[in-house]
Design a protein around this motif. Sequence first.
Motif, PDB file in Angstrom:
ATOM      1  N   THR A  34      38.264 -85.603  22.694  1.00 20.25           N
ATOM      2  CA  THR A  34      37.093 -84.726  22.598  1.00 20.25           C
ATOM      3  C   THR A  34      37.466 -83.243  22.600  1.00 20.25           C
ATOM      4  O   THR A  34      36.738 -82.427  22.029  1.00 20.25           O
ATOM      5  N   VAL A  35      38.589 -82.877  23.241  1.00 17.24           N
ATOM      6  CA  VAL A  35      38.996 -81.475  23.258  1.00 17.24           C
ATOM      7  C   VAL A  35      39.547 -81.105  21.880  1.00 17.24           C
ATOM      8  O   VAL A  35      40.501 -81.737  21.401  1.00 17.24           O
ATOM      9  N   PRO A  36      38.985 -80.113  21.212  1.00 21.41           N
ATOM     10  CA  PRO A  36      39.421 -79.799  19.853  1.00 21.41           C
ATOM     11  C   PRO A  36      40.805 -79.150  19.826  1.00 21.41           C
ATOM     12  O   PRO A  36      41.193 -78.425  20.748  1.00 21.41           O
ATOM     13  N   THR A  37      41.532 -79.416  18.742  1.00 23.19           N
ATOM     14  CA  THR A  37      42.820 -78.763  18.508  1.00 23.19           C
ATOM     15  C   THR A  37      42.573 -77.394  17.887  1.00 23.19           C
ATOM     16  O   THR A  37      41.763 -77.263  16.968  1.00 23.19           O
ATOM     17  N   THR A  38      43.241 -76.380  18.386  1.00 19.67           N
ATOM     18  CA  THR A  38      43.103 -75.036  17.826  1.00 19.67           C
ATOM     19  C   THR A  38      44.371 -74.665  17.061  1.00 19.67           C
ATOM     20  O   THR A  38      45.441 -75.239  17.285  1.00 19.67           O
ATOM     21  N   TYR A  39      44.227 -73.700  16.173  1.00 17.78           N
ATOM     22  CA  TYR A  39      45.345 -73.255  15.337  1.00 17.78           C
ATOM     23  C   TYR A  39      45.496 -71.744  15.485  1.00 17.78           C
ATOM     24  O   TYR A  39      44.504 -71.020  15.630  1.00 17.78           O
ATOM     25  N   THR A  40      46.737 -71.277  15.474  1.00 18.64           N
ATOM     26  CA  THR A  40      46.991 -69.850  15.625  1.00 18.64           C
ATOM     27  C   THR A  40      47.860 -69.346  14.483  1.00 18.64           C
ATOM     28  O   THR A  40      48.744 -70.054  13.986  1.00 18.64           O
ATOM     29  N   SER A  41      47.582 -68.122  14.080  1.00 15.73           N
ATOM     30  CA  SER A  41      48.386 -67.415  13.094  1.00 15.73           C
ATOM     31  C   SER A  41      48.624 -66.014  13.641  1.00 15.73           C
ATOM     32  O   SER A  41      47.789 -65.483  14.380  1.00 15.73           O
ATOM     33  N   SER A  42      49.745 -65.406  13.291  1.00 19.78           N
ATOM     34  CA  SER A  42      50.072 -64.089  13.845  1.00 19.78           C
ATOM     35  C   SER A  42      50.694 -63.203  12.785  1.00 19.78           C
ATOM     36  O   SER A  42      51.150 -63.669  11.733  1.00 19.78           O
ATOM     37  N   ALA A  43      50.707 -61.914  13.076  1.00 18.73           N
ATOM     38  CA  ALA A  43      51.307 -60.923  12.183  1.00 18.73           C
ATOM     39  C   ALA A  43      51.737 -59.730  13.024  1.00 18.73           C
ATOM     40  O   ALA A  43      51.270 -59.545  14.153  1.00 18.73           O
ATOM     41  N   VAL A  44      52.640 -58.926  12.471  1.00 14.26           N
ATOM     42  CA  VAL A  44      53.128 -57.739  13.164  1.00 14.26           C
ATOM     43  C   VAL A  44      53.078 -56.555  12.203  1.00 14.26           C
ATOM     44  O   VAL A  44      53.593 -56.634  11.081  1.00 14.26           O
ATOM     45  N   LEU A  45      52.448 -55.472  12.655  1.00 11.69           N
ATOM     46  CA  LEU A  45      52.406 -54.234  11.886  1.00 11.69           C
ATOM     47  C   LEU A  45      53.331 -53.212  12.542  1.00 11.69           C
ATOM     48  O   LEU A  45      53.428 -53.143  13.769  1.00 11.69           O
ATOM     49  N   ILE A  46      54.004 -52.411  11.704  1.00  8.54           N
ATOM     50  CA  ILE A  46      54.816 -51.295  12.182  1.00  8.54           C
ATOM     51  C   ILE A  46      54.266 -50.021  11.565  1.00  8.54           C
ATOM     52  O   ILE A  46      54.069 -49.945  10.344  1.00  8.54           O
ATOM     53  N   LEU A  47      54.006 -49.030  12.409  1.00  8.91           N
ATOM     54  CA  LEU A  47      53.528 -47.745  11.904  1.00  8.91           C
ATOM     55  C   LEU A  47      54.720 -46.903  11.471  1.00  8.91           C
ATOM     56  O   LEU A  47      55.716 -46.798  12.194  1.00  8.91           O
ATOM     57  N   THR A  48      54.619 -46.325  10.294  1.00  7.69           N
ATOM     58  CA  THR A  48      55.714 -45.501   9.761  1.00  7.69           C
ATOM     59  C   THR A  48      55.168 -44.172   9.255  1.00  7.69           C
ATOM     60  O   THR A  48      54.009 -44.060   8.858  1.00  7.69           O
ATOM     61  N   THR A  49      56.016 -43.170   9.283  1.00  9.33           N
ATOM     62  CA  THR A  49      55.663 -41.867   8.720  1.00  9.33           C
ATOM     63  C   THR A  49      56.044 -41.840   7.238  1.00  9.33           C
ATOM     64  O   THR A  49      56.861 -42.647   6.776  1.00  9.33           O
ATOM     65  N   ALA A 172      55.365 -55.851   8.848  1.00  7.80           N
ATOM     66  CA  ALA A 172      56.725 -56.332   9.103  1.00  7.80           C
ATOM     67  C   ALA A 172      56.770 -57.849   9.094  1.00  7.80           C
ATOM     68  O   ALA A 172      57.741 -58.454   8.630  1.00  7.80           O
ATOM     69  N   VAL A 173      55.714 -58.466   9.617  1.00  7.73           N
ATOM     70  CA  VAL A 173      55.584 -59.930   9.586  1.00  7.73           C
ATOM     71  C   VAL A 173      54.209 -60.247   9.030  1.00  7.73           C
ATOM     72  O   VAL A 173      53.198 -60.038   9.715  1.00  7.73           O
ATOM     73  N   PRO A 174      54.116 -60.713   7.797  1.00 16.96           N
ATOM     74  CA  PRO A 174      52.806 -61.075   7.228  1.00 16.96           C
ATOM     75  C   PRO A 174      52.195 -62.232   8.013  1.00 16.96           C
ATOM     76  O   PRO A 174      52.878 -62.894   8.808  1.00 16.96           O
ATOM     77  N   PRO A 175      50.917 -62.498   7.808  1.00 16.23           N
ATOM     78  CA  PRO A 175      50.272 -63.617   8.518  1.00 16.23           C
ATOM     79  C   PRO A 175      51.053 -64.915   8.361  1.00 16.23           C
ATOM     80  O   PRO A 175      51.355 -65.343   7.246  1.00 16.23           O
ATOM     81  N   THR A 176      51.394 -65.506   9.460  1.00 15.89           N
ATOM     82  CA  THR A 176      52.193 -66.733   9.452  1.00 15.89           C
ATOM     83  C   THR A 176      51.314 -67.941   9.167  1.00 15.89           C
ATOM     84  O   THR A 176      50.085 -67.893   9.275  1.00 15.89           O
ATOM     85  N   GLU A 177      51.974 -69.033   8.797  1.00 15.14           N
ATOM     86  CA  GLU A 177      51.240 -70.283   8.599  1.00 15.14           C
ATOM     87  C   GLU A 177      50.700 -70.764   9.947  1.00 15.14           C
ATOM     88  O   GLU A 177      51.420 -70.755  10.946  1.00 15.14           O
ATOM     89  N   PRO A 178      49.442 -71.168   9.983  1.00 17.72           N
ATOM     90  CA  PRO A 178      48.839 -71.575  11.263  1.00 17.72           C
ATOM     91  C   PRO A 178      49.563 -72.765  11.884  1.00 17.72           C
ATOM     92  O   PRO A 178      49.984 -73.696  11.184  1.00 17.72           O
ATOM     93  N   LEU A 179      49.704 -72.710  13.191  1.00 12.26           N
ATOM     94  CA  LEU A 179      50.333 -73.787  13.954  1.00 12.26           C
ATOM     95  C   LEU A 179      49.314 -74.407  14.900  1.00 12.26           C
ATOM     96  O   LEU A 179      48.493 -73.698  15.497  1.00 12.26           O
TER      97      LEU A 179
END
Length: 252
Positions: A34-49, A172-179
């Motif tokens: 009954t407890v649903p499975t959740t999925y996560t995706s992540s990304a990393v931005l770097i600020l540059t001049t 720096a890291v585009p959206p990853t495939e959901p896990l």
Amino acid sequence: MDFWGTVLVLFRRWYVVLPTFVLSLVAAAAIYSTVPTTYTSSAVLILTTPTTGGSLPTNPRMPNGLTNPMLNFDRGLSISASILIAAMGTPDMAVEMGAVEGGDTAFKVNNGSSNIESLATGPYVFIEGESSTPQAAKDIVVRVIARTKLELVNRQEAVKAPKATYISAYEAVPPTEPLAQRGRKMRAVAAAAGVGVIASLFMAFTVESFVTNRRRRREEAAKGVPGTASTPLAELGQLNGRLPAGTPVTRS
């Protein structure tokens, strides 16, 4: 009761422990389904001049030298990153992104640490999206990235910074495939199994106490306590006042 005494009780009352534990396993399986499975995706931005630096030359004939943005990190970029993290973490921003409280979709924006005091540690913006489906988890990360970049532009426009000096956000890291994340399901199963073990122990010791007390009452009755089945009939009659003392009693 020591450990081996407890083990002995569990073995002696296995007919109570086993059904209770099986029921707890069935309950744990039901909770897991009954407890649903959740999925996560992540990304990393770097600020540059920009390559020409963060300032315009005073003499247009002598432009600023070109600099590799990846080698031009300074404290200002860290501050800018912390401003973006704070802006993207407001409740209003969550509503704008479609992450309402109690909904299936949520996101987090931080610098890789949950310590608020260490926000300004680098020009990094970590984004993590969570949802009940893989596509929704990735979509929320894409939306948050776009909104973060827009927020960065708006903040620089607000302070009237020259466009040639605008800070940019590099993925720096585009959206990853959901896990799939099953931690919540496993915690629920562990809790159910723990309750099952406690319930098994409780039932075993409850039955053990009941049986022990009943055995003790029988032993007391066997020692000749008045009113029990082992008391001679003559004594019972004398106690009730129905027979005079010494009256012989015959058994049929």
